[in-house]
Design a protein around this motif. Structure first.
Motif, PDB file in Angstrom:
ATOM      1  N   MET A   1      45.057  70.945 -35.042  1.00  0.00           N
ATOM      2  CA  MET A   1      45.240  70.729 -36.339  1.00  0.00           C
ATOM      3  C   MET A   1      46.214  71.580 -37.129  1.00  0.00           C
TER       4      MET A   1
ATOM      5  N   LEU B   1      39.136  64.715 -42.989  1.00  0.00           N
ATOM      6  CA  LEU B   1      40.018  65.835 -41.607  1.00  0.00           C
ATOM      7  C   LEU B   1      40.665  64.330 -41.448  1.00  0.00           C
TER       8      LEU B   1
ATOM      9  N   SER C   1      36.651  65.042 -29.678  1.00  0.00           N
ATOM     10  CA  SER C   1      37.181  66.118 -28.865  1.00  0.00           C
ATOM     11  C   SER C   1      36.023  65.718 -27.607  1.00  0.00           C
TER      12      SER C   1
ATOM     13  N   TRP D   1      34.776  70.669 -39.106  1.00  0.00           N
ATOM     14  CA  TRP D   1      34.418  70.879 -37.577  1.00  0.00           C
ATOM     15  C   TRP D   1      32.235  70.270 -37.978  1.00  0.00           C
TER      16      TRP D   1
ATOM     17  N   LEU E   1      37.950  60.553 -41.160  1.00  0.00           N
ATOM     18  CA  LEU E   1      36.495  61.158 -40.968  1.00  0.00           C
ATOM     19  C   LEU E   1      36.472  61.585 -42.312  1.00  0.00           C
TER      20      LEU E   1
ATOM     21  N   ASN F   1      44.246  68.458 -41.544  1.00  0.00           N
ATOM     22  CA  ASN F   1      43.029  69.345 -42.241  1.00  0.00           C
ATOM     23  C   ASN F   1      43.509  69.131 -44.188  1.00  0.00           C
TER      24      ASN F   1
ATOM     25  N   GLU G   1      31.255  64.268 -36.118  1.00  0.00           N
ATOM     26  CA  GLU G   1      32.718  63.001 -35.857  1.00  0.00           C
ATOM     27  C   GLU G   1      33.470  64.055 -35.248  1.00  0.00           C
ATOM     28  N   LEU G   2      33.851  65.250 -35.703  1.00  0.00           N
ATOM     29  CA  LEU G   2      35.435  65.570 -34.786  1.00  0.00           C
ATOM     30  C   LEU G   2      34.777  66.152 -33.323  1.00  0.00           C
TER      31      LEU G   2
ATOM     32  N   ILE H   1      43.127  61.813 -38.208  1.00  0.00           N
ATOM     33  CA  ILE H   1      43.438  62.434 -37.368  1.00  0.00           C
ATOM     34  C   ILE H   1      44.575  60.882 -37.215  1.00  0.00           C
TER      35      ILE H   1
ATOM     36  N   ALA I   1      45.628  66.705 -36.082  1.00  0.00           N
ATOM     37  CA  ALA I   1      44.196  66.637 -36.934  1.00  0.00           C
ATOM     38  C   ALA I   1      44.774  67.675 -37.804  1.00  0.00           C
TER      39      ALA I   1
ATOM     40  N   HIS J   1      39.134  75.749 -39.580  1.00  0.00           N
ATOM     41  CA  HIS J   1      38.545  74.475 -39.313  1.00  0.00           C
ATOM     42  C   HIS J   1      37.556  74.553 -38.810  1.00  0.00           C
TER      43      HIS J   1
END
Length: 179
Positions: A5, A168, A34, A26, A164, A137, A29-30, A170, A135, A22
């Motif tokens: 990230m 975020l 993961s 969080w 997301l 941020n 979804e994340l 990805i 990811a 982070h």
């Protein structure tokens, strides 16, 4: 495969290693992403700093990700550590890039490099990262530890991107090796 990230300005850690940002993104979804990607992992790669963070956190946690993190083989590049206390953790020797190359060829599943920007730079210099999962941020730190070190140039090809609801994004890249 590298999983990191980073902030919009390219930092993986802020001043003095801060990664509290982070927590901004969080969520379910994340967490779901993961858990899904960990199913493809045959082992985890860490530099010493990330290993210390992970080994200080995961052994006391519960849940599917914690069970996975505590059980999977972990390989650590360090010039300072001589003993690893976290379950199923192994030190890489004096030539970590060569050992990672050997491990990659011997594993039926992907090795995942988590965090560890300095170790990532070593592996990038030896062309040992087959996929970059980043990811991004939506935060700008204005300084800290960059994911990509100055002087290392490479061309990447986008294979997937996924926003997301937290903001975020990805992204997945592979090296664009010119034919």
């Amino acid at each position: 495969m590298m999983w990191n990230m980073m902030t919009l300005d390219g930092m993986v850690a802020g001043a003095e290693g801060d990664i509290s940002w982070h927590e901004d993104v969080w969520g379910p979804e994340l967490e779901q992403f993961s858990e899904a990607q960990l199913k493809d992992a045959g082992g985890l790669l860490f530099g010493r700093v990330t290993y210390d963070l992970m080994a200080g956190y995961w052994p006391s946690q519960n849940g599917a990700i914690a069970e996975f993190m505590n059980a999977i083989p972990k390989y650590v590049a360090s010039r300072k550590l001589s003993v690893l206390a976290w379950s199923n953790a192994h030190l890489l020797g004096d030539q970590p890039a060569a050992e990672v190359d050997r491990l990659k060829r011997a594993s039926a599943k992907d090795l995942f490099l988590f965090g560890s920007a300095d170790f990532a730079a070593t592996l990038m210099a030896h062309d040992l990262i087959d996929e970059f999962r980043i990811a991004i941020n939506p935060r700008v730190l204005g300084g800290g530890a960059p994911l990509f070190k100055p002087g290392l140039a490479m061309k990447l090809r986008l294979i997937d991107s996924r926003p997301l609801s937290s903001g975020l994004v990805i992204v997945r890249y592979v090296p664009a090796r010119d034919a």
